[in-house]
Structure formats: structure tokens, C-alpha cells
Design an enzyme around this catalytic site. Structure first.
Site, mmCIF file in Angstrom:
data_model
loop_
_atom_site.group_PDB
_atom_site.id
_atom_site.type_symbol
_atom_site.label_atom_id
_atom_site.label_comp_id
_atom_site.label_asym_id
_atom_site.label_seq_id
_atom_site.Cartn_x
_atom_site.Cartn_y
_atom_site.Cartn_z
ATOM 1 N N CYS A 1 16.856 13.943 50.251
ATOM 2 C CA CYS A 1 17.296 12.592 50.571
ATOM 3 C C CYS A 1 17.180 11.721 49.505
ATOM 4 O O CYS A 1 17.997 10.464 49.739
ATOM 5 C CB CYS A 1 16.892 12.220 52.213
ATOM 6 S SG CYS A 1 16.890 12.913 53.203
ATOM 7 N N HIS B 1 17.144 4.075 51.774
ATOM 8 C CA HIS B 1 17.683 5.374 52.724
ATOM 9 C C HIS B 1 17.368 5.162 53.691
ATOM 10 O O HIS B 1 16.456 4.540 54.345
ATOM 11 C CB HIS B 1 16.289 6.670 52.176
ATOM 12 C CG HIS B 1 17.022 8.275 52.737
ATOM 13 N ND1 HIS B 1 17.748 8.084 53.204
ATOM 14 C CD2 HIS B 1 16.528 8.697 53.347
ATOM 15 C CE1 HIS B 1 17.306 9.651 53.701
ATOM 16 N NE2 HIS B 1 16.503 10.128 54.081
ATOM 17 N N ASN C 1 20.339 9.235 59.787
ATOM 18 C CA ASN C 1 19.989 9.658 58.689
ATOM 19 C C ASN C 1 21.329 10.724 58.059
ATOM 20 O O ASN C 1 21.652 11.328 58.473
ATOM 21 C CB ASN C 1 19.099 10.635 58.740
ATOM 22 C CG ASN C 1 18.444 10.632 57.445
ATOM 23 O OD1 ASN C 1 18.830 11.113 56.037
ATOM 24 N ND2 ASN C 1 16.960 10.967 57.661
#
Length: 323
Positions: A114, A250, A280
Site C-alpha cells: 500500500c 492512503h 482499499n
């Protein structure tokens, strides 16, 4: 004069299939309310059968090139941040290079889960500042739907597929925080925390595997590490937090996003949030949010932006840039 890496174009791509939370109710012990309450996610996109990470990345790249008004033969380098490349090798970036018809320069992938896009931006900035490249296409792209355990409600409802891209271009600045472009970078990793977020398979184990996560532990590390990294990047740039126009984090979980903003002493009015629509998307989430933020009219030229991310590794970091 100081050489800076300036964002001149941005774009994104989302697969056609939209998956609302309600779709999981038929197969899992979960509800739309449970997912929204714990993550802020309402829907996400899943890639179609046969649609690969490099496909998504290529669409986003074309959108960014169009936004920048740049032809592909003016690009020196392509960097793709991804943990879900089409093949073990070659890189997804070289596949994007071929799809765009780019026959010059070089292309490679960056893998920091990520945090991948932050790491890719750091690499692109270093190459531009050192004079190795003039224009770089930086892409985050993922098909995390391909590594989900559909029986694990704690993970499979959280992730989605997508891609975002930026064009970074060398420009001269005065060497002050008023310059456009990347002003500072802060990167970290700590391999001791591998078991908190990982995929239980890989090439050397001859298995594909599924994503595994200790959500509570990841949350605890995320808020602290993201706020600390963002503040460190701001300090490197000589900028106070009250000068920040936007945090573009993020997009993992709304509670992490809110917790990080609170720890930094910043209002959620200064945070670009897209997690409700995309879930996500790992390395794709920051460029996706930047593109959507510009599309919404939130992000404007001259705005001071902080991006930060944490992912498996653990790997984390932040970038401060002026749009």
C-alpha cells in the site's frame, strides 16, 4: 535554481463492475452497516475476467498523459507501483510501455504494497532531480480481488481494484517551499512486522496465496506511523502543518484516515476521502484520490499536499508536494 519534480497531469481508471456492500451479505456473516461502520467503505470496483493490472494501469496512464498534454514519446520512464502484477516477470511497467506504444526510455515496477506509490514517487523524484529523466509516468495499479479469501469477512470486504497515474516533469524552482513540485520525502520500513499484513503464498513457495491481516495491530501502527512520517516530511520541507491545504492519504479505512488527521491536528475538511467508493486499492489509492480530488475541484494548482501510506512490510512513508 533548484530542479523540481512537478505534477503536470493526473488520471485514473476504475473497472466497470461496481460491488456494493450488500453483495457480500449473501455469502458472508456481514452487513452493509457492519462494513460501513468499521471501514467507511460502501462500494468498490472489481476487475473483469481477463482484465489485468497492466490493463488498468494503461487506461490510467492514457488519462494522465491527456491531462498533461504530453505525447507518450515525450516520456522517459514508467514506474508502476503494484503488488499484483500480471506475471512474475516481466514487470507490469514494461507491459504498459508496450500498450502505450512507447519504444524509448525504460520501465520498472516498485513493490511496497500500500506504500508503493509513495515509494514510486520517491524514486521518480530522485531520477528527475539527478537529471536521469525529464518526464516520468508514475502509476499505482492493483487487482487485489485476485488475492482475496472470500470466506474471510475481515479482509475480503475491504479491498478493490483500480489505477491512478501522474506525469512528473522536471521544472526549475527557487529552492524554497513556495516551489511547485515534490518538496520532501520520508520513507521507512520494518520487516519485524511482516506477519501483520502479508500474502501467504509466492513464487518460491509455488503457491498464489491469500491476503492475511491482523487488522487491530495494523490500525495501531498505521495512525502513529503515518502521522509521524507526515510530520517528518513537513519538517524536512520547512513547512508547518497549518500551511497544508490537503492531506491525500492512503484510502484504507476511514477510522485510520480520521485518526491520522486528528493526531496531526488537522480538520477532516482538509482531507481528500474516496474510500467509500473505491475501498482499499493499495498502491492505486493515492493517485486515484489525487485524480478524483482534482476532478472534484478540491485540488488546485499551488495547493500544498501531503500524501502518506502504510502497507505490508511494514513499509510506510510520506511525500510533501505543491500541486
Amino acid at each position: 535554481m533548484t530542479r523540481r519534480s512537478v505534477v503536470t497531469g493526473v488520471g485514473h481508471y476504475l473497472p466497470e463492475r461496481v460491488v456494493p456492500n450488500s453483495e457480500f451479505e449473501a455469502t458472508l456473516d456481514t452487513t452493509d452497516e457492519w462494513i460501513r461502520t468499521r471501514s467507511g467503505i460502501e462500494r468498490r470496483h472489481f476487475a473483469a475476467e481477463g482484465e489485468t493490472t497492466s490493463d488498468l494501469a494503461s487506461h490510467a496512464a492514457r488519462a494522465a498523459l491527456e491531462d498533461a498534454g504530453v505525447a507518450v514519446d515525450e516520456i522517459d520512464t514508467i514506474i508502476v507501483a503494484t503488488s499484483t502484477a500480471d506475471l512474475t516477470f516481466p514487470s507490469a511497467a514494461t507491459m504498459v510501455q508496450a500498450a502505450l506504444g512507447m519504444t524509448r526510455g525504460f520501465a520498472f515496477d516498485v513493490q511496497a504494497v500500500c506504500a508503493g506509490f509513495v515509494y514510486a514517487l520517491a524514486n521518480a523524484n530522485a531520477m528527475i532531480v539527478s537529471g536521469q529523466a525529464e518526464r516520468i509516468l508514475v502509476i499505482g495499479a492493483e487487482t487485489f480481488s485476485r488475492i482475496m479469501d472470500w470466506t474471510d469477512r475481515s479482509t475480503c470486504v475491504l479491498f478493490g481494484d483500480g489505477a491512478g497515474a501522474l506525469v512528473l516533469e522536471a521544472r526549475d524552482g527557487d529552492g524554497t517551499s513556495a516551489d511547485r513540485g515534490i518538496l520532501s520525502v520520508d520513507l521507512h520500513s520494518d520487516g519485524r512486522f511482516k506477519d501483520l499484513l502479508y500474502v501467504d503464498g509466492g513464487v518460491s513457495t509455488q503457491s498464489t496465496g491469500y491476503l492475511r491481516m491482523q487488522g487491530n495491530q495494523v490500525f495501531r501502527h498505521a495512525v502513529e506511523k503515518l502521522a509521524d512520517s507526515a510530520e517528518a516530511a513537513l519538517a524536512k520541507a520547512g513547512i508547518a502543518s497549518d500551511e497544508v491545504d490537503w492531506i491525500v492519504p492512503h484510502q484504507a479505512n476511514i477510522r485510520i484516515i480520521k485518526g491520522t488527521a486528528r493526531k496531526m491536528g488537522l480538520s477532516m475538511d482538509k482531507v481528500v476521502v474516496t474510500v467509500e467508493d473505491h475501498g482499499n486499492t493499495s498502491a492505486a489509492s493515492i493517485p486515484l484520490a489525487l485524480s478524483v480530488g482534482k476532478q472534484r475541484g478540491q485540488i488546485k494548482q499551488g495547493d500544498l499536499i501531503v500524501t502518506e501510506a502504510i502497507g505490508g512490510g511494514l513499509a510506510w512513508g510520506a511525500v510533501v508536494l505543491r500541486w
